[in-house]
Design a protein around this motif. Sequence first.
Motif, PDB file in Angstrom:
ATOM      1  N   LEU A   1     -10.517   4.502  16.766  1.00  0.00           N
ATOM      2  CA  LEU A   1     -10.015   5.029  15.496  1.00  0.00           C
ATOM      3  C   LEU A   1      -9.408   3.929  14.642  1.00  0.00           C
ATOM      4  CD1 LEU A   1      -8.359   8.438  16.452  1.00  0.00           C
ATOM      5  CD2 LEU A   1     -10.383   8.083  15.043  1.00  0.00           C
ATOM      6  N   GLU A   2      -8.685   3.019  15.257  1.00  0.00           N
ATOM      7  CA  GLU A   2      -8.093   1.907  14.505  1.00  0.00           C
ATOM      8  C   GLU A   2      -9.170   1.079  13.820  1.00  0.00           C
ATOM      9  OE1 GLU A   2      -5.160   1.152  13.714  1.00  0.00           O
ATOM     10  OE2 GLU A   2      -3.818   2.213  15.080  1.00  0.00           O
ATOM     11  N   LEU A   3     -10.254   0.794  14.524  1.00  0.00           N
ATOM     12  CA  LEU A   3     -11.343   0.005  13.943  1.00  0.00           C
ATOM     13  C   LEU A   3     -12.003   0.756  12.788  1.00  0.00           C
ATOM     14  CD1 LEU A   3     -12.979  -1.435  17.186  1.00  0.00           C
ATOM     15  CD2 LEU A   3     -11.453  -2.606  15.596  1.00  0.00           C
ATOM     16  N   GLN A   4     -12.191   2.073  12.949  1.00  0.00           N
ATOM     17  CA  GLN A   4     -12.823   2.857  11.889  1.00  0.00           C
ATOM     18  C   GLN A   4     -11.938   2.940  10.653  1.00  0.00           C
ATOM     19  OE1 GLN A   4     -13.687   6.594  13.749  1.00  0.00           O
ATOM     20  NE2 GLN A   4     -15.250   5.747  15.104  1.00  0.00           N
ATOM     21  N   ILE A   5     -10.626   3.105  10.864  1.00  0.00           N
ATOM     22  CA  ILE A   5      -9.709   3.155   9.723  1.00  0.00           C
ATOM     23  C   ILE A   5      -9.690   1.825   8.988  1.00  0.00           C
ATOM     24  CG2 ILE A   5      -7.275   3.394   9.088  1.00  0.00           C
ATOM     25  CD1 ILE A   5      -6.998   5.417  11.353  1.00  0.00           C
ATOM     26  N   GLN A   6      -9.691   0.728   9.720  1.00  0.00           N
ATOM     27  CA  GLN A   6      -9.726  -0.587   9.089  1.00  0.00           C
ATOM     28  C   GLN A   6     -11.015  -0.800   8.299  1.00  0.00           C
ATOM     29  OE1 GLN A   6      -9.038  -3.509  12.128  1.00  0.00           O
ATOM     30  NE2 GLN A   6      -7.024  -2.693  12.672  1.00  0.00           N
ATOM     31  N   ALA A   7     -12.134  -0.294   8.819  1.00  0.00           N
ATOM     32  CA  ALA A   7     -13.404  -0.415   8.090  1.00  0.00           C
ATOM     33  C   ALA A   7     -13.352   0.368   6.779  1.00  0.00           C
ATOM     34  CB  ALA A   7     -14.552   0.078   8.964  1.00  0.00           C
ATOM     35  N   LEU A   8     -12.773   1.570   6.807  1.00  0.00           N
ATOM     36  CA  LEU A   8     -12.645   2.351   5.578  1.00  0.00           C
ATOM     37  C   LEU A   8     -11.701   1.671   4.590  1.00  0.00           C
ATOM     38  CD1 LEU A   8     -12.439   5.980   7.012  1.00  0.00           C
ATOM     39  CD2 LEU A   8     -14.350   4.927   5.829  1.00  0.00           C
ATOM     40  N   ASN A   9     -10.635   1.054   5.095  1.00  0.00           N
ATOM     41  CA  ASN A   9      -9.719   0.330   4.212  1.00  0.00           C
ATOM     42  C   ASN A   9     -10.433  -0.822   3.513  1.00  0.00           C
ATOM     43  OD1 ASN A   9      -7.597   2.004   4.895  1.00  0.00           O
ATOM     44  ND2 ASN A   9      -6.791   0.640   6.468  1.00  0.00           N
ATOM     45  N   ARG A  10     -11.304  -1.505   4.230  1.00  0.00           N
ATOM     46  CA  ARG A  10     -12.047  -2.613   3.611  1.00  0.00           C
ATOM     47  C   ARG A  10     -13.000  -2.096   2.541  1.00  0.00           C
ATOM     48  NH1 ARG A  10     -12.041  -4.518   9.055  1.00  0.00           N
ATOM     49  NH2 ARG A  10     -14.083  -3.558   9.413  1.00  0.00           N
ATOM     50  N   ARG A  11     -13.625  -0.949   2.770  1.00  0.00           N
ATOM     51  CA  ARG A  11     -14.522  -0.376   1.762  1.00  0.00           C
ATOM     52  C   ARG A  11     -13.745   0.038   0.505  1.00  0.00           C
ATOM     53  NH1 ARG A  11     -19.705   1.113   3.026  1.00  0.00           N
ATOM     54  NH2 ARG A  11     -20.364   0.786   5.182  1.00  0.00           N
ATOM     55  N   LEU A  12     -12.586   0.638   0.705  1.00  0.00           N
ATOM     56  CA  LEU A  12     -11.766   1.022  -0.445  1.00  0.00           C
ATOM     57  C   LEU A  12     -11.281  -0.206  -1.206  1.00  0.00           C
ATOM     58  CD1 LEU A  12      -9.644   3.938   1.081  1.00  0.00           C
ATOM     59  CD2 LEU A  12     -11.453   4.116  -0.637  1.00  0.00           C
ATOM     60  N   LEU A  13     -10.931  -1.260  -0.484  1.00  0.00           N
ATOM     61  CA  LEU A  13     -10.491  -2.485  -1.151  1.00  0.00           C
ATOM     62  C   LEU A  13     -11.631  -3.119  -1.949  1.00  0.00           C
ATOM     63  CD1 LEU A  13      -8.309  -4.601  -1.635  1.00  0.00           C
ATOM     64  CD2 LEU A  13      -9.021  -5.715   0.499  1.00  0.00           C
ATOM     65  N   ALA A  14     -12.845  -3.067  -1.404  1.00  0.00           N
ATOM     66  CA  ALA A  14     -13.997  -3.619  -2.129  1.00  0.00           C
ATOM     67  C   ALA A  14     -14.259  -2.842  -3.414  1.00  0.00           C
ATOM     68  CB  ALA A  14     -15.227  -3.603  -1.227  1.00  0.00           C
ATOM     69  N   TRP A  15     -14.164  -1.512  -3.358  1.00  0.00           N
ATOM     70  CA  TRP A  15     -14.364  -0.716  -4.578  1.00  0.00           C
ATOM     71  C   TRP A  15     -13.225  -0.954  -5.563  1.00  0.00           C
ATOM     72  CZ3 TRP A  15     -12.069   3.312  -7.332  1.00  0.00           C
ATOM     73  CH2 TRP A  15     -12.892   3.958  -8.254  1.00  0.00           C
ATOM     74  N   HIS A  16     -12.023  -1.133  -5.059  1.00  0.00           N
ATOM     75  CA  HIS A  16     -10.868  -1.402  -5.924  1.00  0.00           C
ATOM     76  C   HIS A  16     -11.068  -2.703  -6.705  1.00  0.00           C
ATOM     77  CE1 HIS A  16      -6.712  -2.026  -7.189  1.00  0.00           C
ATOM     78  NE2 HIS A  16      -6.748  -3.207  -6.592  1.00  0.00           N
ATOM     79  N   LYS A  17     -11.633  -3.718  -6.071  1.00  0.00           N
ATOM     80  CA  LYS A  17     -11.808  -5.009  -6.723  1.00  0.00           C
ATOM     81  C   LYS A  17     -12.863  -4.976  -7.828  1.00  0.00           C
ATOM     82  CE  LYS A  17     -10.283  -7.876  -2.840  1.00  0.00           C
ATOM     83  NZ  LYS A  17     -10.673  -8.929  -1.868  1.00  0.00           N
ATOM     84  N   GLN A  18     -13.771  -4.003  -7.774  1.00  0.00           N
ATOM     85  CA  GLN A  18     -14.814  -3.931  -8.797  1.00  0.00           C
ATOM     86  C   GLN A  18     -14.557  -2.852  -9.846  1.00  0.00           C
ATOM     87  OE1 GLN A  18     -18.375  -3.031  -6.607  1.00  0.00           O
ATOM     88  NE2 GLN A  18     -17.967  -0.841  -6.556  1.00  0.00           N
ATOM     89  N   ASP A  19     -13.494  -2.085  -9.677  1.00  0.00           N
ATOM     90  CA  ASP A  19     -13.171  -1.023 -10.630  1.00  0.00           C
ATOM     91  C   ASP A  19     -11.944  -1.443 -11.446  1.00  0.00           C
ATOM     92  OD1 ASP A  19     -13.750   1.952 -11.376  1.00  0.00           O
ATOM     93  OD2 ASP A  19     -11.582   1.832 -11.148  1.00  0.00           O
ATOM     94  N   GLU A  20     -12.141  -1.560 -12.757  1.00  0.00           N
ATOM     95  CA  GLU A  20     -11.061  -2.022 -13.633  1.00  0.00           C
ATOM     96  C   GLU A  20      -9.924  -1.017 -13.708  1.00  0.00           C
ATOM     97  OE1 GLU A  20     -10.380  -3.373 -18.313  1.00  0.00           O
ATOM     98  OE2 GLU A  20     -12.369  -2.823 -17.568  1.00  0.00           O
ATOM     99  N   THR A  21     -10.239   0.271 -13.745  1.00  0.00           N
ATOM    100  CA  THR A  21      -9.201   1.293 -13.827  1.00  0.00           C
ATOM    101  C   THR A  21      -8.295   1.269 -12.605  1.00  0.00           C
ATOM    102  OG1 THR A  21     -10.680   2.702 -15.135  1.00  0.00           O
ATOM    103  CG2 THR A  21      -8.779   3.757 -14.101  1.00  0.00           C
TER     104      THR A  21
END
Length: 338
Positions: free
Chosen positions: A190-210
């Motif tokens: 579960l820890e690994l899966q949560i970290q993977a989702l956090n990385r995906r959210l961070l990647a989308w955050h970096k490309q979304d100006e809002t």
Amino acid sequence: MEITTIGLDLAKSVFQLHAVDATGAVVWRKKRRRSVLVQELAKVPPCLVGIEACATAHYWAREISALGHEVRLMPPAYVKAYLRRQKNDTADAEAICEAVRRPTMRFVAVKSAERQAVLVLHRTRELLVRQRTMLVNAIRAHCAEFGLIAAQGVGKVGDLLKRAMQAGPAALPDLARAAMGLLAEQLESLELQIQALNRRLLAWHKQDETSQRLATIPGVGVISATALAASVPDPGQFRSGREFSASLGLVPRQNSSGGKDRLGRISKMGDRYLRKLLVVGATSVVRRARTARSAPWVSRLLERKPARLVTVAMANKTARIVWVVLSRGEAYRPPATA
């Protein structure tokens, strides 16, 4: 008769439609299965289609809008006032058709597939975090039965499991140690899966100006910024920051009558997930204000009110700032110090 408005009651398989003309007279009532719904609406000239903002509503709004219709989503709680007596699919579709034509009705902005995908990431992460909490509680409870105690916090569970694996058969029987090993494997996964989702959210955050602009607000991090950016595609549906805060249930519930204002606790209406994120972020702001005196407004309020009340008040203020940042398209500007 020319159809001007259609009320569509969504379901899993069979959908109910209610069509009226410009005078409000009923043109037809139909039931259509999921496989032929789009073909049925394609035969109708472009008109106004009302749908309750429930499960699959945004998908059907995008599909029906592609046919040339104007689709408006409404909160189910607002549609219920137009339901007459018995509740069934036919009455629901008629109530939706009546509600969507009201000039004072509030509507929900249709989300794109990309923003819904971001919210799927958030819902999945929230589910995994709940499962992690359940595992941690189970591990702590099972270990406590054998006298193995650890300090509170998720970070202390690793040390607790290490002590459990190193304990002898007299302190922890082999059967219990085997069960602990299974729980430890699930917790690590579960820890690994949560970290993977956090990385995906961070990647989308970096490309979304809002999302990046929202992250400049104190108490709004990457998780809160991405959730707010995906959940509020059109801030123009709210006339003010207070309306946006009220939609999240962060304003006092009113029970006023006869010219007397009676305000109670917050209403807790709207999106529970966004409200929780704002309250958690406000908690960090209040904690910093207590130690470093970084927020004068919070410090003055803490002198007169309980900490939890101040936290909710700070979340309310943060929600209003979020609406301003979304509406103006600007980054957060801290207030000038005296």
